[in-house]
Design an enzyme around this catalytic site. Structure first.
Site, PDB file in Angstrom:
ATOM      1  N   ARG A  37       0.823  -1.214   0.000  1.00  0.00           N
ATOM      2  CA  ARG A  37       0.000   0.000   0.000  1.00  0.00           C
ATOM      3  C   ARG A  37       0.857   1.262   0.000  1.00  0.00           C
ATOM      4  O   ARG A  37       0.456   2.302   0.516  1.00  0.00           O
ATOM      5  CB  ARG A  37      -0.967   0.025   1.193  1.00  0.00           C
ATOM      6  CG  ARG A  37      -2.024  -1.068   1.124  1.00  0.00           C
ATOM      7  CD  ARG A  37      -3.023  -0.936   2.271  1.00  0.00           C
ATOM      8  NE  ARG A  37      -3.899  -2.092   2.346  1.00  0.00           N
ATOM      9  CZ  ARG A  37      -4.532  -2.487   3.447  1.00  0.00           C
ATOM     10  NH1 ARG A  37      -4.387  -1.798   4.569  1.00  0.00           N
ATOM     11  NH2 ARG A  37      -5.311  -3.531   3.436  1.00  0.00           N
ATOM     12  N   ARG A  41      -3.287   6.324   0.060  1.00  0.00           N
ATOM     13  CA  ARG A  41      -3.813   7.495   0.787  1.00  0.00           C
ATOM     14  C   ARG A  41      -2.799   8.206   1.651  1.00  0.00           C
ATOM     15  O   ARG A  41      -3.054   9.317   2.115  1.00  0.00           O
ATOM     16  CB  ARG A  41      -5.009   7.058   1.640  1.00  0.00           C
ATOM     17  CG  ARG A  41      -6.237   6.686   0.821  1.00  0.00           C
ATOM     18  CD  ARG A  41      -7.327   6.110   1.699  1.00  0.00           C
ATOM     19  NE  ARG A  41      -6.950   4.787   2.211  1.00  0.00           N
ATOM     20  CZ  ARG A  41      -7.670   4.121   3.114  1.00  0.00           C
ATOM     21  NH1 ARG A  41      -8.760   4.682   3.628  1.00  0.00           N
ATOM     22  NH2 ARG A  41      -7.300   2.928   3.517  1.00  0.00           N
ATOM     23  N   ARG A  50      -6.798  11.541  -7.087  1.00  0.00           N
ATOM     24  CA  ARG A  50      -8.001  10.735  -6.983  1.00  0.00           C
ATOM     25  C   ARG A  50      -9.268  11.545  -6.764  1.00  0.00           C
ATOM     26  O   ARG A  50     -10.378  10.972  -6.768  1.00  0.00           O
ATOM     27  CB  ARG A  50      -7.855   9.741  -5.819  1.00  0.00           C
ATOM     28  CG  ARG A  50      -7.145   8.436  -6.136  1.00  0.00           C
ATOM     29  CD  ARG A  50      -8.010   7.453  -6.927  1.00  0.00           C
ATOM     30  NE  ARG A  50      -9.346   7.338  -6.409  1.00  0.00           N
ATOM     31  CZ  ARG A  50      -9.703   6.592  -5.355  1.00  0.00           C
ATOM     32  NH1 ARG A  50      -8.791   5.899  -4.694  1.00  0.00           N
ATOM     33  NH2 ARG A  50     -10.960   6.537  -4.965  1.00  0.00           N
ATOM     34  N   ASP A  86      -6.669  -3.456  -7.286  1.00  0.00           N
ATOM     35  CA  ASP A  86      -7.441  -3.972  -6.159  1.00  0.00           C
ATOM     36  C   ASP A  86      -7.773  -5.421  -6.451  1.00  0.00           C
ATOM     37  O   ASP A  86      -7.906  -5.817  -7.630  1.00  0.00           O
ATOM     38  CB  ASP A  86      -8.729  -3.172  -5.956  1.00  0.00           C
ATOM     39  CG  ASP A  86      -9.435  -3.553  -4.662  1.00  0.00           C
ATOM     40  OD1 ASP A  86      -9.139  -2.937  -3.623  1.00  0.00           O
ATOM     41  OD2 ASP A  86     -10.260  -4.490  -4.693  1.00  0.00           O
ATOM     42  N   TYR A 181     -14.955 -12.746   0.302  1.00  0.00           N
ATOM     43  CA  TYR A 181     -15.775 -11.578  -0.036  1.00  0.00           C
ATOM     44  C   TYR A 181     -17.036 -11.990  -0.790  1.00  0.00           C
ATOM     45  O   TYR A 181     -18.136 -11.483  -0.521  1.00  0.00           O
ATOM     46  CB  TYR A 181     -14.974 -10.601  -0.882  1.00  0.00           C
ATOM     47  CG  TYR A 181     -14.052  -9.690  -0.109  1.00  0.00           C
ATOM     48  CD1 TYR A 181     -14.569  -8.771   0.807  1.00  0.00           C
ATOM     49  CD2 TYR A 181     -12.683  -9.722  -0.294  1.00  0.00           C
ATOM     50  CE1 TYR A 181     -13.728  -7.925   1.517  1.00  0.00           C
ATOM     51  CE2 TYR A 181     -11.837  -8.879   0.409  1.00  0.00           C
ATOM     52  CZ  TYR A 181     -12.370  -7.976   1.315  1.00  0.00           C
ATOM     53  OH  TYR A 181     -11.539  -7.141   2.018  1.00  0.00           O
TER      54      TYR A 181
END
Length: 389
Positions: A37, A41, A50, A86, A181
């Site tokens: 990551r 962010r 973004r 992702d 998921y």
């Protein structure tokens, strides 16, 4: 399959990079470092780029995905880029109804927790991903073209003068994490729906796992063929499993996913014992969260290196995976907010314990927290390069 001559590995641009050598179990001038990551962010340039763009739209925009992948390489001078994507991107590409909701994660239009729903899902041919993955191939190609101009940094931060390129790591979610998921229809704390399905209907579970394995494997293969120099299979939720359940119900699917890249190799320029051109396979690394009890079994699915989360010291992990296996990891992400002396001591401790393995790639024991000060990550890279040298 031998990679085409223009591939960074085949052309020799990343073959002797710190990262690829470490995954081969070799030591170079210093320990390579990158962060899971690292593209995200924690970077102000990422947040600015973004604005107004949904996550999956960003992943499927080749120019944006390439730029996001490159941002931490330019800023931190890490030894590898990790492709910005992702784990649900391949699902989206083949038509599964999924969106990523901010603050929650992937949310599906329905659950796939019974035989009928799974039969409907698995009627989608995973091979259809090949023709729909052009945005991924284009993004990888764009990224690699830019990385070709970024040489590894020395301990002083300057280019090392080797003329080599910074490698790109391809990325895909492991079959169990995707299945978890899908069975829940979204995020879950305990992954109970998936764990129930594997025992209540083993046939449906096997069909789901085979399907997710082929989808993830094809997604990884597309990235490698487009220019990635290594591949990582990421199993976010395997830590919810017992060793027995992992070995029986999950490991075969992870091995199946990786079989899609195992045949990809590049010529070394040397000859083997029979006089034929020698080749090396594209290196593969497997990482899971909370998988301290599964490390040996994760190695057994057919990988070159094993990623270790922050719960298990690297010298202990080296014993669990077996002799001769390179390791990746494993600074606790919480330490990124600790006082500088505490962080520096922890970095050196990880490096020291990493010497128990033949090769070591420094990383976090999970992803970069969004609130991390980017300057701290840059300093960690400098520390690793200085101490490793």
């Amino acid at each position: 399959m031998i990679l085409p001559p223009q591939h960074p590995l085949a052309a020799g641009r990343t073959t002797e990079s710190r990262l690829v050598r470490a995954y081969r179990g070799e030591r170079s001038d210093t320990t390579p470092v990158w962060f899971m990551r690292q593209a995200g962010r924690s970077l102000p340039e990422y947040r600015e780029l973004r604005v107004g763009t949904r996550m999956l739209d960003a992943c499927l925009d080749p120019a944006m995905a390439a730029e996001i992948t490159l941002q931490p390489v330019r800023r931190h001078r890490v030894d590898a880029g990790i492709f910005f994507s992702d784990i649900v991107v391949p699902l989206k590409l083949v038509g599964v109804d999924v969106e990523i909701q901010p603050g929650r994660g992937p949310v599906f239009g329905r659950r796939y927790a019974d035989a009928a729903a799974i039969a409907e899902l698995t009627a989608i041919d995973p091979a259809s991903l090949d023709e729909r993955a052009e945005p991924i191939r284009e993004a990888v190609a764009r990224t690699v073209a830019e990385l070709d101009g970024i040489e590894p940094a020395t301990a002083s931060g300057a280019s090392d003068g080797s003329g080599g390129a910074t490698p790109l790591i391809g990325f895909a979610g492991a079959p169990f994490t995707l299945a978890a998921y899908l069975a829940e229809g979204g995020p879950s704390k305990d992954h109970l729906a998936a764990r129930t399905l594997m025992h209540a209907d083993p046939g449906a579970w096997r069909a789901l796992m085979d399907w997710t394995a082929d989808l993830s494997g094809r997604f990884l293969r597309a990235q490698v063929l487009a220019g990635a120099s290594a591949a990582q299979l990421f199993d976010s939720w395997a830590g919810a499993l017992s060793l027995g359940d992992y070995e029986r119900h999950v490991a075969p699917a992870s091995a199946r996913a990786l079989s899609h890249v195992h045949d990809l190799a590049y010529a070394t320029g040397d000859a083997d014992a029979s006089g034929e051109p020698a080749t090396l396979a594209v290196p593969v690394v497997h990482f899971g969260v909370g998988t301290g009890e599964l490390l040996g079994a994760m190695r057994g699915v057919g990988v070159d290196a094993v990623g270790v989360d922050y719960r298990v010291p690297l010298d202990v992990a080296a014993e669990r995976v077996g002799a001769g296996v390179p390791l990746q990891g494993n600074l606790d992400p919480a330490l990124l907010a600790a006082p500088a002396p505490v962080l520096e001591d922890a970095v050196r401790d990880v490096l020291r314990r990493g010497t128990a393995a033949p090769g070591h790639v420094f990383n976090l024991g999970h992803g970069v927290p969004p609130e991390t000060d980017p300057a701290v990550l840059t300093r960690v890279v400098e520390l690793v390069h200085e101490a490793g040298a």
